[in-house]
Design an enzyme around this catalytic site. Structure first.
Site, PDB file in Angstrom:
ATOM      1  N   SER A   1       0.446  -1.515  -0.186  1.00 36.20           N
ATOM      2  CA  SER A   1       0.202   0.398  -0.050  1.00 36.20           C
ATOM      3  C   SER A   1       1.049   0.873  -0.273  1.00 36.20           C
ATOM      4  O   SER A   1       2.245   1.536   0.691  1.00 36.20           O
ATOM      5  CB  SER A   1      -0.875  -0.175   1.190  1.00 36.20           C
ATOM      6  OG  SER A   1      -1.415   1.501   1.665  1.00 36.20           O
ATOM      7  N   ASN A   2       0.664   2.114  -0.639  1.00 36.86           N
ATOM      8  CA  ASN A   2       0.994   3.403  -1.110  1.00 36.86           C
ATOM      9  C   ASN A   2       0.883   4.791   0.091  1.00 36.86           C
ATOM     10  O   ASN A   2       1.448   5.175   0.893  1.00 36.86           O
ATOM     11  CB  ASN A   2       1.249   3.671  -2.502  1.00 36.86           C
ATOM     12  CG  ASN A   2       1.501   3.067  -3.144  1.00 36.86           C
ATOM     13  OD1 ASN A   2       3.002   3.445  -3.271  1.00 36.86           O
ATOM     14  ND2 ASN A   2       0.351   2.772  -4.244  1.00 36.86           N
TER      15      ASN A   2
END
Ligand SMILES: *Cc1c(COP(=O)(O)O)cnc(C)c1O
Length: 332
Positions: A76-77
């Protein structure tokens, strides 16, 4: 648009540049093609979540929170930028990350996950099938019992508070396109958990701006995604005090570029990443912006845009994930 009544933590380097993409535009027959560099927001290697986190963590601090929890995929960014923001603000950060069936060495240890660790977050890794929101609630209850003050952020930071960051971005973009005397303007944006898309729609509506926003889905069908985005945009418009109703036509999604599913590569994504890299020296990512750009290219080839139109590709970041999926861009 008055946003100063909402608590806000200063985290992003704003405004981000609006740059012409001359070589790519020539290739695609789109003479007025630009990129809005939200990959350059500066926080923890940049990306769109910085704008949402300004309002989310502003609220967390105003509430006296000391620990921030959020959820996401392993790469996940949003989790990575949340970890960076918490480090900067002196908040504890706990990330609940869900494994996928993709389990290469790079996926498990490189890219965003390497950065999460570097930024000092506490990671809880759960199974691919587990309910991540339930896991976050359980952990929050545990922390409360221990006397901590948790603040919970939904996946992608998409909720009314987070989406305010993209209403603010709508205002910033309008100032930039006005300075170029650009009209009409179309924004092309990745639409995932929906907050980026929804915030833009709410912001342009609040400003009375006839800017068209085109969302390229990376996970869901058109009907699902349009409903998700409209719901969030409506709530955000309400909080902003915008005139209601919000016209349903303001939300447009194309789902032809999703391919087999979330984070699953498509040939069009590979072509888009290679084309933009080679024409512009710009790094897209395989999960979000690569697919969104494949949408822009596909729509352009299909005659969707006019040559008078100024087209702005919103680069939402994600390049750290390139190092988690090195095989994705080479295999067929
Ligand atoms: C999260 C993310 C998106 C999608 O934004 P949403 O607000 O979740 O729709 C797009 N691009 C990148 C690189 C992201 O990390």
């Amino acid at each position: 648009m008055r946003l100063d009544r909402f608590p806000r933590a200063h985290l992003a380097q704003l405004p981000t540049p609006l740059e012409p993409m001359v070589r790519l535009g020539t290739q695609l027959g789109l003479p007025r093609l630009f990129v809005k560099r939200d990959d350059q927001t500066g926080l923890g290697l940049g990306g769109n979540k910085a704008r949402k986190l300004e309002f989310l963590l502003g609220e967390a601090l105003a509430q006296g929170a000391d620990t921030v929890l959020t959820v996401g995929a392993l790469q996940s960014n949003h989790a990575r930028q949340t970890a960076a923001a918490c480090a900067r603000l002196g908040l504890d950060c706990e990330l609940i990350l869900r494994r996928s069936r993709h389990a290469t060495e790079s996926y498990l240890h490189n890219g965003n996950i390497l950065l999460d660790r570097l930024f000092g977050a506490r990671l809880t890794i759960i199974d691919a099938e587990a309910d991540r929101d339930a896991a976050m609630m359980r952990r929050a209850a545990e922390l409360s019992q221990q006397g901590a003050r948790p603040y919970l952020i939904p996946a992608g930071g998409s909720c009314t508070t987070g989406d305010l960051g993209y209403a603010a971005c709508a205002q910033e973009l309008l100032q930039q396109t006005d300075a170029l005397d650009a009209s009409p303007v179309t924004i092309v944006v990745t639409t995932g958990s929906g907050g980026t898309h929804a915030g833009l729609v709410a912001g342009f509506h609040m400003l009375g701006a006839a800017v068209r926003v085109v969302g390229i889905a990376i996970e869901s069908t058109r009907a699902e995604q349009e409903a998700l985005v409209y719901g969030q945009a409506f709530e955000t418009a309400k909080v902003l005090g915008a005139p209601l109703p919000l016209p349903r036509e303001r939300v447009t999604v194309f789902d032809e570029y999703v391919g087999p599913g979330y984070a699953k590569p498509t040939q069009a994504m590979r072509e888009a990443v290679a084309l933009v890299g080679g024409c512009e020296g710009l790094a897209l990512d395989p999960v979000y912006t690569g697919k969104a750009m494949s949408g822009l290219i596909g729509l352009g080839r299909g005659g969707f845009f006019s040559t008078e139109e100024t087209i702005v590709f919103l680069h939402t970041g994600g390049a750290p994930a390139l190092f988690a999926y090195p095989e994705t861009l080479t295999e067929n």
